[in-house]
Scaffold this motif. Structure first.
Motif, short mmCIF file in Angstrom:
data_model
loop_
_atom_site.label_atom_id
_atom_site.label_comp_id
_atom_site.label_asym_id
_atom_site.label_seq_id
_atom_site.Cartn_x
_atom_site.Cartn_y
_atom_site.Cartn_z
N ASP A 2 2.65 7.70 7.99
CA ASP A 2 2.62 6.96 6.62
C ASP A 2 2.46 5.35 7.23
O ASP A 2 3.48 4.73 7.17
CB ASP A 2 3.29 7.40 5.19
CG ASP A 2 3.62 8.56 5.17
OD1 ASP A 2 2.06 9.19 4.87
OD2 ASP A 2 4.64 9.39 5.05
N LEU A 3 1.69 4.82 5.80
CA LEU A 3 2.00 3.18 5.92
C LEU A 3 2.63 2.85 4.45
O LEU A 3 2.10 2.97 3.34
CB LEU A 3 0.34 2.56 5.70
CG LEU A 3 -0.72 3.06 6.90
CD1 LEU A 3 -1.98 2.38 6.71
CD2 LEU A 3 -0.18 1.44 8.09
N VAL A 4 3.31 1.56 4.77
CA VAL A 4 4.03 1.15 3.31
C VAL A 4 3.62 -0.01 3.77
O VAL A 4 3.34 -0.45 4.34
CB VAL A 4 6.03 1.25 3.81
CG1 VAL A 4 6.13 3.05 3.33
CG2 VAL A 4 6.42 1.13 4.68
N LYS A 5 3.84 -1.41 2.14
CA LYS A 5 4.13 -2.06 1.83
C LYS A 5 5.26 -2.68 1.91
O LYS A 5 6.09 -2.53 1.47
CB LYS A 5 3.24 -2.34 0.61
CG LYS A 5 3.20 -4.13 -0.01
CD LYS A 5 2.70 -4.31 -1.05
CE LYS A 5 2.46 -5.64 -1.59
NZ LYS A 5 1.64 -5.58 -2.50
N VAL A 6 5.27 -4.30 2.99
CA VAL A 6 6.37 -4.99 3.29
C VAL A 6 6.09 -6.09 2.89
O VAL A 6 5.04 -7.07 2.87
CB VAL A 6 6.46 -5.17 4.89
CG1 VAL A 6 7.61 -5.65 4.67
CG2 VAL A 6 6.87 -3.21 5.27
N GLY A 7 7.20 -6.73 1.82
CA GLY A 7 6.24 -8.30 1.03
C GLY A 7 5.40 -8.50 -0.15
O GLY A 7 5.17 -6.76 -0.31
N THR A 8 5.63 -9.56 -0.71
CA THR A 8 4.40 -9.50 -1.36
C THR A 8 3.36 -10.50 -1.12
O THR A 8 3.98 -11.44 -0.72
CB THR A 8 5.14 -9.81 -2.86
OG1 THR A 8 6.37 -10.96 -2.49
CG2 THR A 8 6.87 -8.71 -3.13
N GLY A 9 2.50 -10.96 -1.89
CA GLY A 9 1.81 -11.85 -2.23
C GLY A 9 1.62 -12.09 -0.70
O GLY A 9 0.75 -10.92 -0.08
N ALA A 10 0.70 -13.58 -0.34
CA ALA A 10 -0.43 -13.79 0.80
C ALA A 10 0.78 -13.46 1.72
O ALA A 10 -0.21 -13.08 3.08
CB ALA A 10 -0.13 -15.24 0.54
N THR A 11 1.99 -12.96 2.15
CA THR A 11 2.70 -12.84 2.95
C THR A 11 2.95 -10.71 3.16
O THR A 11 3.64 -10.33 4.30
CB THR A 11 4.16 -13.38 3.36
OG1 THR A 11 5.21 -12.58 2.05
CG2 THR A 11 4.25 -14.91 3.16
N ALA A 12 2.72 -10.38 2.22
CA ALA A 12 2.73 -8.77 2.38
C ALA A 12 1.14 -7.84 3.40
O ALA A 12 1.05 -8.92 3.63
CB ALA A 12 1.94 -8.38 1.15
N THR A 13 2.04 -7.36 4.06
CA THR A 13 1.96 -6.27 5.42
C THR A 13 2.15 -5.09 5.64
O THR A 13 2.85 -4.57 4.20
CB THR A 13 1.89 -7.10 6.73
OG1 THR A 13 3.50 -5.95 6.30
CG2 THR A 13 2.00 -8.67 6.27
N ASN A 38 -3.83 -1.14 -0.66
CA ASN A 38 -5.01 -1.77 -1.23
C ASN A 38 -4.83 -3.04 -2.06
O ASN A 38 -6.45 -3.69 -2.40
CB ASN A 38 -5.84 -0.94 -2.08
CG ASN A 38 -6.31 0.53 -1.54
OD1 ASN A 38 -6.46 0.96 -0.41
ND2 ASN A 38 -5.86 1.79 -1.97
N ASP A 39 -4.06 -4.04 -2.00
CA ASP A 39 -3.93 -5.03 -2.61
C ASP A 39 -3.05 -5.90 -2.07
O ASP A 39 -2.25 -7.10 -1.88
CB ASP A 39 -2.49 -4.97 -3.82
CG ASP A 39 -1.29 -4.22 -3.38
OD1 ASP A 39 -0.98 -4.01 -2.11
OD2 ASP A 39 -0.60 -4.46 -4.12
N LEU A 40 -3.44 -5.51 -0.40
CA LEU A 40 -3.23 -7.01 0.80
C LEU A 40 -4.14 -8.22 0.27
O LEU A 40 -5.45 -8.20 0.58
CB LEU A 40 -3.21 -6.41 2.39
CG LEU A 40 -1.82 -5.25 2.32
CD1 LEU A 40 -2.59 -3.97 3.53
CD2 LEU A 40 -0.57 -5.70 2.23
N ILE A 41 -3.36 -9.02 0.95
CA ILE A 41 -4.64 -10.34 0.54
C ILE A 41 -4.87 -10.64 2.54
O ILE A 41 -6.23 -10.77 2.38
CB ILE A 41 -3.69 -11.71 0.14
CG1 ILE A 41 -3.17 -11.44 -1.49
CG2 ILE A 41 -4.71 -12.94 0.39
CD1 ILE A 41 -2.04 -12.21 -1.80
#
Length: 268
Positions: A2-13, A38-41
């Motif tokens: 699974d993929l998970v989101k780490v961090g927020t804003g422009a630094t999120a991965t 889907n919300d990665l910058i």
């Protein structure tokens, strides 16, 4: 995995939720990713782990991902986003998706699998290791463009699509193929074959005659001016000047034998 989101804003991965450990020489292994962020910058680059041959991101939707291989022969499969897929040093198989994908080729044995009408795809060929100068790389089916990012003399050949082929600072031979191609040789003394638009603004560009598959050059955008005549045309001849009698006194009329009155002289 699974993929998970780490961090927020422009630094999120996007990160892997799980850890995989694989020993050397223990089969041909594949990591299949699932889920989407889907919300990665900015895109996240995922690199194949040691002793793992294949990475499949086709079930991750439009998550912004770039995939990088290892020193062995990898199969890397992208998703619906615009992926940068770099197999690394091995003889790799690179599979794109619906996005406008970019494939990094560093071996003549690398192959690209791209389905028709799935974005505009580019193949930069870079790194000088394991590839000798003077070799030719031909675009696989459904790949649109190619750019040489290495520094050695190398050749590119297009396919049936409308390709854009871009050379490097060395002497390149760019061959467009059947489509309406744009060829940009770069700074070297290049040979450009079969392009509708052939760009040779740097170095010495040589345009070579092509076979009957070459499309004609487009008409210039501005009308062609008619040549300027070398001298002005001769003026038309002047109209004749009517003669005017030099005397204002008309000569005496000759008597008419008839009884009709004499016709008067015209007054000048």
């Amino acid at each position: 995995m699974d993929l998970v989101k780490v961090g927020t804003g422009a630094t999120a991965t996007a990160a892997l939720q799980d850890t995989v450990t694989e020993l050397a020489s223990e089969g041909n292994d594949t990591v299949v990713l699932r889920g989407s962020v889907n919300d990665l910058i900015n895109p996240t680059t995922l690199t194949v782990g040691a002793n793992i041959e294949n990475l499949d991101a086709s079930n991750t939707g439009s998550t912004k991902l770039n995939l990088t291989g290892s020193t062995v022969a990898n199969t890397l499969t992208g998703n619906d986003a615009d992926n940068l897929i770099d197999g690394g040093a091995g003889n790799d198989t690179l599979v794109g998706g619906k996005g406008n994908d970019t494939y990094v080729i560093d071996s003549l044995a690398d192959t690209v699998t791209e389905v028709a009408s799935e974005g505009t795809d580019t193949r930069p060929r870079r790194r000088d290791t394991s590839i000798a100068g003077g070799n030719t790389y031909t675009l696989d089916d459904n790949v649109d463009n190619a750019t040489l990012t290495n520094t050695i003399a190398f050749n590119l050949t297009g396919n049936d699509l409308d390709n854009t082929l871009t050379g490097n600072a060395a002497a390149n031979t760019l061959t467009g193929g059947i489509g309406n191609d744009t060829l940009n040789g770069g700074a070297g003394a290049d040979t450009l074959i079969g392009g509708v638009v052939e760009v040779g603004t740097e170095g010495v560009a040589v345009t070579t005659p092509t076979s009957s598959t070459m499309r004609p050059m487009p008409s210039p955008s501005s009308p062609v001016k008619a040549p300027t005549p070398s001298r002005s045309p001769s003026p038309p001849p002047a109209a004749p000047t009517p003669s005017v009698p030099t005397s204002t006194t008309p000569p005496s009329p000759t008597p008419s034998p008839t009884t009709s009155p004499a016709t008067p002289w015209p007054i000048p």
